[in-house]
Design an enzyme around this catalytic site. Structure first.
Site, short mmCIF file in Angstrom:
data_model
loop_
_atom_site.label_atom_id
_atom_site.label_comp_id
_atom_site.label_asym_id
_atom_site.label_seq_id
_atom_site.Cartn_x
_atom_site.Cartn_y
_atom_site.Cartn_z
N TYR A 1 78.77 -7.22 -11.40
CA TYR A 1 77.39 -7.27 -11.90
C TYR A 1 76.74 -5.89 -11.74
CZ TYR A 1 77.23 -12.42 -11.95
OH TYR A 1 77.45 -13.76 -12.21
N ASP B 1 71.82 -17.42 -14.49
CA ASP B 1 70.52 -18.10 -14.48
C ASP B 1 69.70 -17.77 -15.72
OD1 ASP B 1 71.01 -19.19 -12.01
OD2 ASP B 1 69.88 -17.69 -10.89
N ARG C 1 77.82 -19.25 -14.02
CA ARG C 1 76.59 -19.84 -14.55
C ARG C 1 75.45 -18.85 -14.34
NH1 ARG C 1 77.04 -25.61 -11.41
NH2 ARG C 1 78.96 -26.34 -12.39
N ARG D 1 70.39 -11.20 -6.98
CA ARG D 1 68.95 -10.96 -7.08
C ARG D 1 68.28 -10.98 -5.71
NH1 ARG D 1 67.28 -15.49 -10.94
NH2 ARG D 1 65.19 -14.79 -10.36
#
Length: 262
Positions: free
Chosen positions: A128, A69, A67, A215
């Site tokens: 990522y 953001d 999921r 993040r």
């Protein structure tokens, strides 16, 4: 490819499973409230489900591997869905892309997979990259796609500190308070900080990540890059296992889901 229509009808009547499709998807997360369907904004999941319905007429749930953001991008998000009407994979891909315009979403590939395949639960690793533009000048091309950090970053110090986060830890410090994961324990396999001119890329991989974990780690590493924190400070923040110990959370603009391994 695809299933003969007669076989699909018989299968549906017999209550057998319909074909399961694996989709690999690229998107710009900027205009969306995130991957997951929400009542108050347009989601990538919602756009895909609308495209599937436009093709086959049915309400079909599209399940994603992760999921992302609001504002987070994907180069190769993976999803699966079950569609009663059989399609040759390339025709499904092209049909979905036709209905996804003008959304910044592209279905790169569609393939038929065994009905045991689950986009989320079959995944063994997620990769990522976080992109930083370390420059004084405003962004012209990459607005919304990188985080511009004007002050010089000591990327060697950042990389050395990043290594302190590798391995299995309780990542509560780097976890959003809204995170729904059952456990804050994750095993971080990779966290590299690499400079190429003004571009700083932070690449990371793990079986799975907590909500806002990447993040949160990136924002704290930028504090290291500015000399505000040492590697020991970063390690102490991790050991504190408290959200308040985290540095600032990096904006979503620079984050990309690069790949999911199965």
């Amino acid at each position: 490819g695809g299933f003969p229509a007669r076989h699909a009808d018989e299968a549906a009547r017999a209550g057998e499973l319909m074909p399961r499709y694996k989709l690999t998807i690229e998107y710009d997360g900027g205009p969306f409230c995130g991957w997951q369907y929400q009542d108050n904004g347009s989601s990538i999941q919602g756009a895909l489900e609308a495209a599937v319905k436009a093709i086959c007429g049915d309400d079909v749930r599209v399940h994603g591997a992760g999921r992302t953001d609001a504002g987070v991008h994907a180069l190769a998000q993976v999803a699966h869905c079950d569609i009663a009407k059989p399609f040759a994979p390339n025709r499904l891909r092209d049909g979905l892309n036709a209905h996804l315009r003008p959304h910044p979403i592209g279905v790169l590939t569609a393939e038929i997979v065994p009905d045991t395949f689950e986009a989320r639960f079959s995944a063994i690793k997620r990769h990522y990259v976080y992109r930083i533009a370390n420059r004084r000048a405003n962004l012209a091309i990459d607005v919304g796609h990188v985080w511009r950090v004007p002050r010089p970053l000591d990327t060697e110090a950042m990389h050395a500190a990043a290594l302190r986060l590798l391995g299995k830890h309780d990542f509560t410090t780097f976890r959003d308070t809204e995170c729904q994961a059952k456990s804050p324990e994750k095993t971080l396999d990779q966290l590299d900080v690499v400079r190429d001119g003004d571009n700083v890329n932070i690449t990371t991989s793990a079986r799975s990540f907590l909500h806002s974990q990447v993040r949160s780690m990136v924002g704290s590493l930028v504090w290291v890059g500015h000399g505000r924190w040492s590697a020991d400070d970063l390690a102490a923040a991790l050991a504190a296992r408290r959200r308040e110990a985290c540095g600032p959370v990096a904006p979503p603009d620079g984050l990309y889901l690069v790949r999911v391994d199965y």
